[in-house]
Design a protein around this motif. Sequence first.
Motif, short mmCIF file in Angstrom:
data_model
loop_
_atom_site.label_atom_id
_atom_site.label_comp_id
_atom_site.label_asym_id
_atom_site.label_seq_id
_atom_site.Cartn_x
_atom_site.Cartn_y
_atom_site.Cartn_z
N ALA A 21 19.08 31.66 26.19
CA ALA A 21 17.71 32.14 26.00
C ALA A 21 17.07 32.43 27.36
O ALA A 21 17.25 31.69 28.32
N ASP A 59 16.79 39.47 11.59
CA ASP A 59 17.44 38.25 12.05
C ASP A 59 16.81 37.66 13.31
O ASP A 59 17.47 36.93 14.04
N HIS A 60 15.54 37.96 13.56
CA HIS A 60 14.87 37.30 14.69
C HIS A 60 14.08 36.07 14.26
O HIS A 60 13.45 35.43 15.09
N GLY A 61 14.11 35.75 12.95
CA GLY A 61 13.60 34.45 12.50
C GLY A 61 12.26 34.47 11.81
O GLY A 61 11.58 33.43 11.76
N ARG A 101 17.98 28.60 21.89
CA ARG A 101 19.28 29.27 21.76
C ARG A 101 19.99 29.29 23.11
O ARG A 101 19.37 29.54 24.14
N THR A 154 12.20 46.37 16.29
CA THR A 154 10.98 45.82 16.89
C THR A 154 10.03 46.96 17.21
O THR A 154 8.83 46.90 16.92
N ASP A 195 13.38 37.75 19.60
CA ASP A 195 14.43 36.79 19.94
C ASP A 195 14.44 36.55 21.45
O ASP A 195 14.47 37.50 22.24
N GLU A 222 17.99 38.13 22.65
CA GLU A 222 18.24 39.56 22.48
C GLU A 222 17.11 40.42 23.04
O GLU A 222 17.34 41.55 23.46
N ASN A 238 10.78 33.74 19.95
CA ASN A 238 11.44 32.74 19.10
C ASN A 238 12.85 32.43 19.62
O ASN A 238 13.41 33.16 20.43
N LYS A 239 13.40 31.34 19.12
CA LYS A 239 14.76 30.87 19.45
C LYS A 239 14.88 30.49 20.93
O LYS A 239 15.88 30.81 21.59
N SER A 286 10.61 27.62 18.61
CA SER A 286 11.89 27.43 17.95
C SER A 286 11.55 27.24 16.47
O SER A 286 11.22 26.13 16.05
#
Length: 606
Positions: A138, A18-20, A135, A112, A103, A106, A131-132, A169
Amino acid sequence: MDIIREDLRNIAIIAHVDHGKTTLVDSMLKQSGIFRKNQVLEDRIMDSDEIERERGITILSKNTAIDYKDTKINIIDTPGHADFGGEVERVLKMVDGAILLVDAFEGPMPQTKFVLKKAFELSLPIIVCINKIDRPGARPMEVVDEVLELFIEMGAGEEYLDSPFVFASARDGIATRNLDEDRDDIADLFEVVLEYIPAPQGAVEAPLQLLISTIDYSDYVGRIGIGRIERGSVQANQEAVIVNQDRIDDHEGIRIIDIYEFEGLERVKVKESQVGSIVAVTGVEGINIGDTICDVEDPKPLPFVSISEPTIVVTFSVNDSPFAGQEGKYITSRQIKDRLFKELQTDVSLKVEETDSTDAFRVSGRGELHLSVLIENMRREGYEFQISKPKVLYRDVDGKRYEPMEIVTIDVFEEHIGVIIDKLGRRRGELLDISESNSGYSRLVFSIPARGLIGYGQEFMADTRGNGIFNSVFDRYGPYRGDIPARQMGSIISFGDGEATTYGLHTAQDRGTLFIVPGTKVYEGMIVGLNPKGVDVEINVCRTKRQTNIRAAGSDEALKLSPPREMSLENALEFIEDDELIEVTPNTFRLRKRILDTGARLRARK
């Protein structure tokens, strides 16, 4: 003579769940120009499997390719969950570098570290993509420091400390090397790939070596081998041999019928492909993952990564409940056996063994999620069978018993720390570290036997009121840590056959939490709820209220039932004990006792 394929790059995208990853591949595909401007596209294009789309995770690695500035970039989207680590381990053999996605909120998470370790073992260059960045909360620059600390902690060489960082992103299709720059595309990421990932090279005139890392299957052409050409070139209709590093003298002659390269989401047929290319080939019916397709005159196999061993085992058996055969299309032991052994062709982390019984098979996997995906796929294909309680696989080392250990990372609010430490302590967990996390949670790190996590998921959600974050990854085999207390809850068991009534369930509800609703068909020995007092109770849930002359109209309708607890497959695997089974059909999961007859069960208990 070696050539350098400057027109080609091979990369994998690795990350925690779920880190994209898949969203980033979406953006890379959309901005590469392979789709029409008016083409309607779904999100997560690469997650083509139905279960992947439902669960929002990648289970199977996927190949795709894009063109950027006259350079073809082969991209492999890998799973992030440790249960599917076998997919990551083998596909990394096909690439020359990896994009590590982290992320921006996170930071580095347990998986990871897991996937990064595999990349380090193969000395693959790493591009770090934070990434993100859009968010809320972030903290990209802090995460950069955390990634570098992780590299140092894992003993990475100095060259990894100079790895390039890109901020992205993926959802918005933006990537930049400098946070102060406003960008509206991901061109910076493409540029870093061309600059930092080495072009594949090899001897194009040398005898063929094509290492197979993935197997696909087509009803039309049979098995399809997917891998990278490590040496030489391959032509359609070429004679070749299959060789394996473990069976060097065992050669199987084949004729390669068709060759495909990847373009976007398609496989495009080509007449010839050269060293460095990732290809799919047909005409290879006897091929297995880890095999090398070689030139007939020079059959030298290539080494393949050692795939981590399974840690969890369940027993698949023929359904023998009173409802057997009512919903399933494939119900016999032969059909179940054929399907399980077919799965071995594409899943290198799975192990299937026959047992003393012709109706039962031991299936070992990397974790409960790994096995539950196989169970779910078989159910949707029309198979009907039963599943036992998952158990861990032990090893004997110098006469001592060793068991699989997991590293568990938990983020919870401070008020839940006490109950977490208490519960995992009872399950033989050892607290390794406790710290304040940047996300506002407290982070706890445990070392715990894998068997201590079986059945813990539901307790964790209840204890943290759904606010905790739980991650685990296989660590090693360690000395056996002693007995773990059995499940604290008992089962509410149906005493008779028929349809459950509101009246019967109302009586059962007083003893615990129900799994079923009125009108559900039940049989003797079927589990219909849980009893929090820790003992099994038998109740006739089909009972109706006795008729009387003065009975008030609609009195049954006045009875109130609490909503039942819906049991997913993972919930059921966590819940059942050694004397219980899950009945799996295309339409239903049912929990049941191994011994259905109440009297026989009581005698066996004595």
